[in-house]
Enzyme design. Structure first.
Site, PDB file in Angstrom:
ATOM      1  CG  ASN A 111      10.712  -3.251  -6.148  1.00  0.00           C
ATOM      2  OD1 ASN A 111       9.645  -2.707  -5.764  1.00  0.00           O
ATOM      3  ND2 ASN A 111      11.228  -3.400  -7.365  1.00  0.00           N
ATOM      4  CG  ASP A 113      12.131  -7.971  -7.074  1.00  0.00           C
ATOM      5  OD1 ASP A 113      13.263  -7.243  -7.079  1.00  0.00           O
ATOM      6  OD2 ASP A 113      11.335  -7.435  -7.515  1.00  0.00           O
ATOM      7  CG  HIS A 128       9.357  -1.479   1.636  1.00  0.00           C
ATOM      8  ND1 HIS A 128       8.474  -0.675   0.896  1.00  0.00           N
ATOM      9  CD2 HIS A 128       9.461  -0.332   2.896  1.00  0.00           C
ATOM     10  CE1 HIS A 128       8.359   0.363   0.995  1.00  0.00           C
ATOM     11  NE2 HIS A 128       8.725   0.828   2.189  1.00  0.00           N
TER      12      HIS A 128
HETATM   13  C1  BJW Z   1       5.559   0.822 -14.033  1.00  0.00           C
HETATM   14  C2  BJW Z   1       5.436  -0.025 -14.890  1.00  0.00           C
HETATM   15  C3  BJW Z   1       6.552  -0.329 -15.564  1.00  0.00           C
HETATM   16  C4  BJW Z   1       3.734  -0.307 -13.656  1.00  0.00           C
HETATM   17  N1  BJW Z   1       7.643   0.537 -15.674  1.00  0.00           N
HETATM   18  N2  BJW Z   1       6.382   1.722 -13.963  1.00  0.00           N
HETATM   19  C5  BJW Z   1      -1.791   6.330   8.432  1.00  0.00           C
HETATM   20  C6  BJW Z   1      -1.652   5.334   9.269  1.00  0.00           C
HETATM   21  C7  BJW Z   1      -0.824   4.483   9.360  1.00  0.00           C
HETATM   22  C8  BJW Z   1       0.084   4.307   8.674  1.00  0.00           C
HETATM   23  C9  BJW Z   1       0.515   5.635   8.029  1.00  0.00           C
HETATM   24  C10 BJW Z   1      -0.678   6.472   7.726  1.00  0.00           C
HETATM   25  N3  BJW Z   1       0.000   7.422   6.829  1.00  0.00           N
HETATM   26  C11 BJW Z   1       1.163   7.076   6.639  1.00  0.00           C
HETATM   27  C12 BJW Z   1       1.385   6.016   7.277  1.00  0.00           C
HETATM   28  C13 BJW Z   1       2.671   5.105   7.070  1.00  0.00           C
HETATM   29  C14 BJW Z   1       2.596   4.125   6.217  1.00  0.00           C
HETATM   30  C15 BJW Z   1       2.053   4.301   4.615  1.00  0.00           C
HETATM   31  O1  BJW Z   1       2.624   4.947   4.199  1.00  0.00           O
HETATM   32  N4  BJW Z   1       0.794   4.315   4.397  1.00  0.00           N
HETATM   33  C16 BJW Z   1       0.299   4.753   3.214  1.00  0.00           C
HETATM   34  C17 BJW Z   1      -0.473   3.433   2.627  1.00  0.00           C
HETATM   35  C18 BJW Z   1      -0.491   6.036   3.392  1.00  0.00           C
HETATM   36  N5  BJW Z   1       4.011   3.377   5.995  1.00  0.00           N
HETATM   37  C19 BJW Z   1       4.484   2.761   6.862  1.00  0.00           C
HETATM   38  O2  BJW Z   1       3.591   2.131   8.003  1.00  0.00           O
HETATM   39  C20 BJW Z   1       5.878   2.243   6.903  1.00  0.00           C
HETATM   40  N6  BJW Z   1       6.414   2.452   8.276  1.00  0.00           N
HETATM   41  C21 BJW Z   1       6.362   3.678   8.921  1.00  0.00           C
HETATM   42  O3  BJW Z   1       6.007   4.807   8.491  1.00  0.00           O
HETATM   43  O4  BJW Z   1       6.845   3.564  10.257  1.00  0.00           O
HETATM   44  C22 BJW Z   1       6.786   4.531  11.025  1.00  0.00           C
HETATM   45  C23 BJW Z   1       5.322   4.387  11.769  1.00  0.00           C
HETATM   46  C24 BJW Z   1       5.084   3.617  13.018  1.00  0.00           C
HETATM   47  C25 BJW Z   1       3.841   3.334  13.229  1.00  0.00           C
HETATM   48  C26 BJW Z   1       2.724   3.911  12.890  1.00  0.00           C
HETATM   49  C27 BJW Z   1       2.686   4.669  11.605  1.00  0.00           C
HETATM   50  C28 BJW Z   1       3.972   4.891  11.324  1.00  0.00           C
HETATM   51  C29 BJW Z   1       6.274   0.828   6.507  1.00  0.00           C
HETATM   52  C30 BJW Z   1       5.730   0.722   5.054  1.00  0.00           C
HETATM   53  C31 BJW Z   1       5.773  -0.702   4.485  1.00  0.00           C
HETATM   54  C32 BJW Z   1       5.423  -0.839   3.363  1.00  0.00           C
HETATM   55  N7  BJW Z   1       5.513  -2.323   3.024  1.00  0.00           N
HETATM   56  C33 BJW Z   1       5.097  -2.897   1.638  1.00  0.00           C
HETATM   57  C34 BJW Z   1       5.033  -4.299   1.787  1.00  0.00           C
HETATM   58  C35 BJW Z   1       6.493  -5.094   1.594  1.00  0.00           C
HETATM   59  C36 BJW Z   1       6.451  -6.407   1.741  1.00  0.00           C
HETATM   60  C37 BJW Z   1       5.697  -7.130   0.546  1.00  0.00           C
HETATM   61  O5  BJW Z   1       6.356  -6.829  -0.419  1.00  0.00           O
HETATM   62  O6  BJW Z   1       4.761  -7.681   0.686  1.00  0.00           O
HETATM   63  O7  BJW Z   1       6.074  -2.378   0.588  1.00  0.00           O
HETATM   64  S1  BJW Z   1       3.398  -2.262   1.130  1.00  0.00           S
HETATM   65  C38 BJW Z   1       3.828  -1.888  -0.692  1.00  0.00           C
HETATM   66  O8  BJW Z   1       3.806  -0.607  -1.212  1.00  0.00           O
HETATM   67  C39 BJW Z   1       5.550  -2.447  -0.741  1.00  0.00           C
HETATM   68  C40 BJW Z   1       6.084  -1.608  -1.634  1.00  0.00           C
HETATM   69  O9  BJW Z   1       7.525  -1.656  -1.512  1.00  0.00           O
HETATM   70  C41 BJW Z   1       5.327  -0.257  -1.284  1.00  0.00           C
HETATM   71  C42 BJW Z   1       5.324   0.647  -2.433  1.00  0.00           C
HETATM   72  O10 BJW Z   1       4.701   0.347  -3.652  1.00  0.00           O
HETATM   73  P1  BJW Z   1       5.195   0.716  -4.902  1.00  0.00           P
HETATM   74  O11 BJW Z   1       6.478  -0.008  -5.061  1.00  0.00           O
HETATM   75  O12 BJW Z   1       4.927   2.185  -5.092  1.00  0.00           O
HETATM   76  O13 BJW Z   1       4.153  -0.083  -5.886  1.00  0.00           O
HETATM   77  P2  BJW Z   1       2.739   0.402  -6.375  1.00  0.00           P
HETATM   78  O14 BJW Z   1       2.007  -1.030  -6.726  1.00  0.00           O
HETATM   79  O15 BJW Z   1       2.006   1.118  -5.474  1.00  0.00           O
HETATM   80  O16 BJW Z   1       2.999   1.219  -7.706  1.00  0.00           O
HETATM   81  C43 BJW Z   1       3.613   0.543  -8.842  1.00  0.00           C
HETATM   82  C44 BJW Z   1       3.869   1.660  -9.959  1.00  0.00           C
HETATM   83  O17 BJW Z   1       4.389   1.030 -10.941  1.00  0.00           O
HETATM   84  C45 BJW Z   1       2.709   2.247 -10.401  1.00  0.00           C
HETATM   85  O18 BJW Z   1       2.604   3.886 -10.295  1.00  0.00           O
HETATM   86  C46 BJW Z   1       2.664   2.008 -11.855  1.00  0.00           C
HETATM   87  O19 BJW Z   1       2.027   2.985 -12.647  1.00  0.00           O
HETATM   88  C47 BJW Z   1       4.113   1.665 -12.268  1.00  0.00           C
HETATM   89  N8  BJW Z   1       4.131   0.798 -13.263  1.00  0.00           N
HETATM   90  N9  BJW Z   1       4.336  -0.919 -14.786  1.00  0.00           N
HETATM   91  C48 BJW Z   1       7.546   1.675 -14.882  1.00  0.00           C
HETATM   92  N10 BJW Z   1       6.460  -1.227 -16.912  1.00  0.00           N
END
Ligand code: BJW
Ligand code: ZN
Length: 262
Positions: A111, A113, A128
């Site tokens: 996060n 935040d 992140h």
């Molecule tokens: C509850 C609840 C309650 C609800 N109690 N729980 C193919 C092509 C290109 C790239 C890729 C690819 N395959 C993989 C990649 C790499 C890519 C990636 O992973 N993509 C995927 C989408 C497939 N990753 C990257 O690009 C990363 N860098 C990297 O790999 O560098 C090397 C590289 C270089 C060049 C090319 C390729 C690779 C960087 C990742 C950066 C992520 N950034 C973000 C934005 C941050 C800024 C912002 O805040 O705006 O980070 S995206 C967003 O997702 C944010 C989050 O931290 C992150 C994870 O999300 P999170 O926290 O899991 O949230 P949600 O909404 O998904 O889930 C919420 C959960 O809570 C749910 O499960 C609910 O059920 C639960 N919940 N209420 C407990 N009360």
């Protein structure tokens, strides 16, 4: 085979009681009960046609800097307007009590935040980045900005342009967050890996487990047969590697776990 339950079981209570070094990976779900939307929820206002994946990229910022900049400044206002919830408080409490016994609870968060810190916890790494600091897109110099003045509970009607960099004069400012295809801060990732490798219990709280490389960190625990416990109301991409999945909100379940650790 993962064991699922809606409340903390005797097995999990036993793991919690005996754990001395705990590593916790948190995602957007831990802040959901504070009123911060998760990433896979629909966007509102100026951003309703976009998903978070559309906005959290370098390309989006280059194509429409004002749209993306305003999204971040407005989310910053929203985060400043909300409070940490019982899930954040429970981890802060557990961390303090393990430290008093020469143990450790390492919080690794995806996060941007500051709700863990505002609950009184120390965060080992923000994988992140942070929504509260800024740098120039060209010269990378950090820049101080006044707090945004949006009503965090209502999206603004108009976007604002990112300010120019006062150091080089040609770049604009961007938030210090990690967008897709950008590298994670190396030190935070290394510290997170080390904390998970040395833990005797790993919790994965409120993350969908979709985004790499953060979602691979729990596999380091699996390789070592360290117990893995998920806290999430929904199944995730990581559920199948878990020993236990607690199905419910983190505010309630983390409070139960901390109660068990007393
Ligand atoms: C509850 C609840 C309650 C609800 N109690 N729980 C193919 C092509 C290109 C790239 C890729 C690819 N395959 C993989 C990649 C790499 C890519 C990636 O992973 N993509 C995927 C989408 C497939 N990753 C990257 O690009 C990363 N860098 C990297 O790999 O560098 C090397 C590289 C270089 C060049 C090319 C390729 C690779 C960087 C990742 C950066 C992520 N950034 C973000 C934005 C941050 C800024 C912002 O805040 O705006 O980070 S995206 C967003 O997702 C944010 C989050 O931290 C992150 C994870 O999300 P999170 O926290 O899991 O949230 P949600 O909404 O998904 O889930 C919420 C959960 O809570 C749910 O499960 C609910 O059920 C639960 N919940 N209420 C407990 N009360
Ligand atoms: Zn600059």
């Amino acid at each position: 085979m993962v064991k699922e339950s809606e409340a903390i079981t005797d097995d999990v209570a036993e793991l919690v009681t005996s754990a001395h070094r705990v590593a916790v990976l948190t995602g957007a779900g831990i802040s959901a009960e504070s009123g911060v939307p998760t990433f896979r929820e629909a966007q509102t206002g100026l951003w309703e046609r976009f998903s978070a994946e559309d906005l959290a990229t370098v390309e989006a910022f280059e194509n429409d800097p004002a749209l993306v900049w305003t999204w971040y400044r407005w989310r910053q206002s929203l985060i400043q307007a909300v409070e940490p919830n019982p899930g954040h408080a429970a981890l802060a409490d557990w961390q303090a009590r393990l430290r008093a016994r020469q143990g450790e609870l390492s919080i690794i968060t995806q996060n941007v935040d500051d709700l863990h810190e505002r609950a009184g916890a120390e965060v080992l790494g923000h994988l992140h980045g942070s929504i509260f600091t800024h740098r120039c897109v060209d010269c990378a110099e950090p820049a101080e900005l006044p707090a945004p003045q949006y009503n965090g509970f209502e999206p603004p009607a108009e976007s604002e342009h990112p300010p120019p960099c006062a150091v080089c004069g040609h770049g604009v400012l961007r938030p210090n967050v990690v967008w897709f295809a950008e590298m994670l801060p190396a030190e935070a990732f290394e510290d997170a890996s080390a904390a998970i490798r040395s833990a005797d219990l790993v919790l994965v709280v409120g993350t969908s487990g979709i985004v790499q490389p953060a979602a691979s960190l729990p596999l380091l625990a699996m390789e070592r047969r360290t117990p893995l416990v998920e806290v999430n109301p929904e199944p995730t991409e990581l559920t199948e590697v878990m020993d236990y999945s607690l199905r419910g909100p983190s505010g309630t379940l983390l409070a139960q776990m901390v109660q068990a650790s007393r």
